[in-house]
Design a protein around this motif. Structure first.
Motif, mmCIF file in Angstrom:
data_model
loop_
_atom_site.group_PDB
_atom_site.id
_atom_site.type_symbol
_atom_site.label_atom_id
_atom_site.label_comp_id
_atom_site.label_asym_id
_atom_site.label_seq_id
_atom_site.Cartn_x
_atom_site.Cartn_y
_atom_site.Cartn_z
ATOM 1 N N HIS A 1 0.838 -1.208 0.000
ATOM 2 C CA HIS A 1 0.000 0.000 0.000
ATOM 3 C C HIS A 1 0.869 1.253 0.000
ATOM 4 C CE1 HIS A 1 -3.414 2.617 0.931
ATOM 5 N NE2 HIS A 1 -2.634 3.194 1.836
ATOM 6 N N LEU A 2 1.938 1.251 0.779
ATOM 7 C CA LEU A 2 2.831 2.412 0.815
ATOM 8 C C LEU A 2 3.577 2.587 -0.505
ATOM 9 C CD1 LEU A 2 4.285 2.127 4.439
ATOM 10 C CD2 LEU A 2 2.504 3.678 3.596
ATOM 11 N N LEU A 3 3.920 1.484 -1.150
ATOM 12 C CA LEU A 3 4.582 1.586 -2.455
ATOM 13 C C LEU A 3 3.645 2.201 -3.498
ATOM 14 C CD1 LEU A 3 6.571 -1.780 -2.662
ATOM 15 C CD2 LEU A 3 7.497 0.520 -2.341
ATOM 16 N N VAL A 4 2.413 1.742 -3.517
ATOM 17 C CA VAL A 4 1.446 2.324 -4.447
ATOM 18 C C VAL A 4 1.217 3.792 -4.129
ATOM 19 C CG1 VAL A 4 -0.952 2.207 -5.237
ATOM 20 C CG2 VAL A 4 0.339 0.105 -4.890
ATOM 21 N N TRP A 5 1.145 4.123 -2.841
ATOM 22 C CA TRP A 5 0.973 5.523 -2.433
ATOM 23 C C TRP A 5 2.153 6.390 -2.868
ATOM 24 C CZ3 TRP A 5 4.415 7.749 1.126
ATOM 25 C CH2 TRP A 5 4.121 9.051 1.524
ATOM 26 N N ARG A 6 3.367 5.835 -2.778
ATOM 27 C CA ARG A 6 4.562 6.617 -3.129
ATOM 28 C C ARG A 6 4.572 7.020 -4.604
ATOM 29 N NH1 ARG A 6 7.574 9.212 -5.113
ATOM 30 N NH2 ARG A 6 9.808 9.578 -4.771
ATOM 31 N N PHE A 7 4.141 6.137 -5.467
ATOM 32 C CA PHE A 7 4.247 6.410 -6.904
ATOM 33 C C PHE A 7 2.946 6.948 -7.503
ATOM 34 C CE2 PHE A 7 7.530 3.179 -6.123
ATOM 35 C CZ PHE A 7 8.630 3.844 -6.637
ATOM 36 N N THR A 8 1.925 7.143 -6.691
ATOM 37 C CA THR A 8 0.675 7.710 -7.208
ATOM 38 C C THR A 8 0.289 8.971 -6.445
ATOM 39 O OG1 THR A 8 -0.588 6.213 -5.757
ATOM 40 C CG2 THR A 8 -0.175 5.484 -8.016
ATOM 41 N N LEU A 9 -0.208 8.832 -5.244
ATOM 42 C CA LEU A 9 -0.705 9.975 -4.484
ATOM 43 C C LEU A 9 0.410 10.928 -4.086
ATOM 44 C CD1 LEU A 9 -3.074 11.377 -3.103
ATOM 45 C CD2 LEU A 9 -2.714 9.896 -1.121
ATOM 46 N N TYR A 10 1.546 10.402 -3.665
ATOM 47 C CA TYR A 10 2.645 11.272 -3.239
ATOM 48 C C TYR A 10 3.218 12.070 -4.405
ATOM 49 C CZ TYR A 10 7.020 12.752 -1.084
ATOM 50 O OH TYR A 10 8.060 13.491 -0.605
ATOM 51 N N LEU B 1 -3.188 6.914 7.948
ATOM 52 C CA LEU B 1 -4.533 6.683 8.457
ATOM 53 C C LEU B 1 -5.293 5.640 7.650
ATOM 54 C CD1 LEU B 1 -5.683 10.303 9.346
ATOM 55 C CD2 LEU B 1 -4.891 8.514 10.887
ATOM 56 N N THR B 2 -4.801 5.301 6.459
ATOM 57 C CA THR B 2 -5.425 4.246 5.666
ATOM 58 C C THR B 2 -4.809 2.885 5.948
ATOM 59 O OG1 THR B 2 -5.913 5.835 3.913
ATOM 60 C CG2 THR B 2 -6.002 3.509 3.337
ATOM 61 N N ALA B 3 -3.476 2.811 5.955
ATOM 62 C CA ALA B 3 -2.800 1.527 6.148
ATOM 63 C C ALA B 3 -2.634 1.171 7.621
ATOM 64 C CB ALA B 3 -1.433 1.547 5.462
ATOM 65 N N GLY B 4 -2.487 2.191 8.503
ATOM 66 C CA GLY B 4 -2.239 1.918 9.915
ATOM 67 C C GLY B 4 -3.365 1.183 10.625
ATOM 68 N N PRO B 5 -4.608 1.712 10.608
ATOM 69 C CA PRO B 5 -5.699 0.987 11.284
ATOM 70 C C PRO B 5 -5.947 -0.400 10.713
ATOM 71 C CG PRO B 5 -6.330 3.258 10.838
ATOM 72 C CD PRO B 5 -5.042 3.030 10.123
ATOM 73 N N ARG B 6 -5.766 -0.557 9.405
ATOM 74 C CA ARG B 6 -5.954 -1.880 8.803
ATOM 75 C C ARG B 6 -4.915 -2.866 9.328
ATOM 76 N NH1 ARG B 6 -5.401 -1.805 2.531
ATOM 77 N NH2 ARG B 6 -6.871 -0.085 2.898
ATOM 78 N N TRP B 7 -3.660 -2.424 9.400
ATOM 79 C CA TRP B 7 -2.606 -3.297 9.935
ATOM 80 C C TRP B 7 -2.857 -3.613 11.404
ATOM 81 C CZ3 TRP B 7 0.782 -2.211 13.947
ATOM 82 C CH2 TRP B 7 1.785 -3.165 14.152
ATOM 83 N N LEU B 8 -3.267 -2.615 12.189
ATOM 84 C CA LEU B 8 -3.501 -2.843 13.615
ATOM 85 C C LEU B 8 -4.656 -3.808 13.833
ATOM 86 C CD1 LEU B 8 -2.691 -2.067 16.484
ATOM 87 C CD2 LEU B 8 -4.321 -0.167 16.358
#
Length: 329
Positions: free
Chosen positions: A76-85, A124-131
């Motif tokens: 999820h963070l990889l997709v976020w890095r190359f799209t939203l970021y 806030l998207t990946a954190g609660p899901r992982w927890l």
């Protein structure tokens, strides 16, 4: 951090090429477009995870299971890095000509998200899901209620578990209220966007969600046909239909002869499941059935017929079967 935000604001204002190419941020976006963008993003994450799992297809089964929450968060963070970021828009939004606008800015023109807002969306998207996926392994021994949960450590774990459950319930309730507000006002379909101050706006002026008549007609036709089959198929008694077709093709006498020619082998298998009959019963013809097989069929179908010969079935009656013992000399 303030300098970084000012730099992002300057880049966002410099990246906009003027009112002739930028859409007005105050133009309302269709609710269905925002929901479709979220659905496309979710499908992309699932597709990336599926392709990543295929890389370990030939490895030991369950190899990725212990680290699955962390791997999903990393992807999820990889997709976020190359799209939203990179461009303040997700893949789903870019497909629908949408992007995120910084509502915390007082400028009437479009402003890209700051780095803090982009990072907040990711966490806030990946954190609660992982927890949520890691809560059972982070707080072990709570579901079993064993003797280890009687001490101080067990009470602490139970308290943390209750706090986590309460926090999850509050978050779900807040998400529900936020979605109801979104249906009313048409902004911020997820709570995370409202918290960080991001809103979906058009990236191009005069964007129209156009669906051709042929595509809409085809979708409506197939959806209606699928719903009709879902309603119709459970009402069809395939066994009775098969017996009727056989009786029409072979004739009533032919069906009876077919059952009679089976002879001694007719009682060696159930007419429904094909196995050796357990508590053999008959319904008035020469065929034998398991008690539970024929009883369940008679309860489901009041007008039950024999699936082998098509004869009208009566009340199940027990059958005495002789077992031939063959010994070796």
């Amino acid at each position: 951090m303030a300098d970084l935000e000012s730099e992002d604001d300057q880049k966002g204002s410099a990246g906009s090429s003027g009112p002739e190419t930028d859409a007005d941020p105050q133009t309302p976006v269709l609710r269905i477009s925002q929901l479709d963008a979220l659905e496309l993003d979710s499908s992309l994450e699932q597709l990336v995870w599926t392709q990543f799992s295929q890389c370990f297809h030939n490895c030991r089964p369950g190899l990725l299971t212990p680290l699955e929450p962390e791997l999903r968060a990393l992807l999820h963070l990889l997709v976020w890095r190359f799209t939203l970021y990179s461009s303040s828009t997700t893949v789903g939004q870019s497909l629908l000509s949408l992007r995120y606008h910084n509502v915390l800015s007082s400028s009437p023109r479009y402003r890209a998200l700051s780095r803090r807002q982009k990072l907040g969306l990711a966490l806030l998207t990946a954190g609660p899901r992982w927890l949520q996926e890691r809560s059972h392994s982070l707080l072990p021994g709570l579901s079993s209620g064993g003797p280890g949960s009687e001490g101080v450590g067990g009470l602490l774990q139970r308290g943390l578990r209750n706090c986590l459950t309460l926090f999850s319930s509050i978050a779900q309730l807040a998400s529900l209220i936020n979605f109801l507000v979104f249906l009313r006002r048409g902004r911020h379909p997820v709570l995370t966007e409202r918290v960080v101050g991001a809103r979906a706006v058009f990236s191009k002026p005069n964007v129209v969600r156009d669906v051709t008549y042929q595509y809409m007609n085809r979708e409506l036709l197939w959806h209606g046909f699928a719903e009709f089959l879902i309603f119709l198929l459970p009402l069809i008694n395939t066994r009775k239909l098969k017996a009727t077709v056989l009786s029409i093709i072979l004739g009533e006498d032919g069906a009876d002869r077919e059952g009679a020619t089976e002879g001694p082998g007719a009682g060696k298998e159930c007419g429904l499941c094909g196995d050796w009959p357990t508590m053999p019963h008959t319904v008035g013809c020469q065929h034998v059935f398991c008690y539970y097989c024929i009883k369940s069929q008679s309860i489901a179908d009041a007008c039950l017929t024999c699936p082998k010969c098509g004869a009208e079935a009566g009340q199940p009656e027990p059958v005495k079967m002789g077992v031939e013992m063959i010994g070796r000399c």
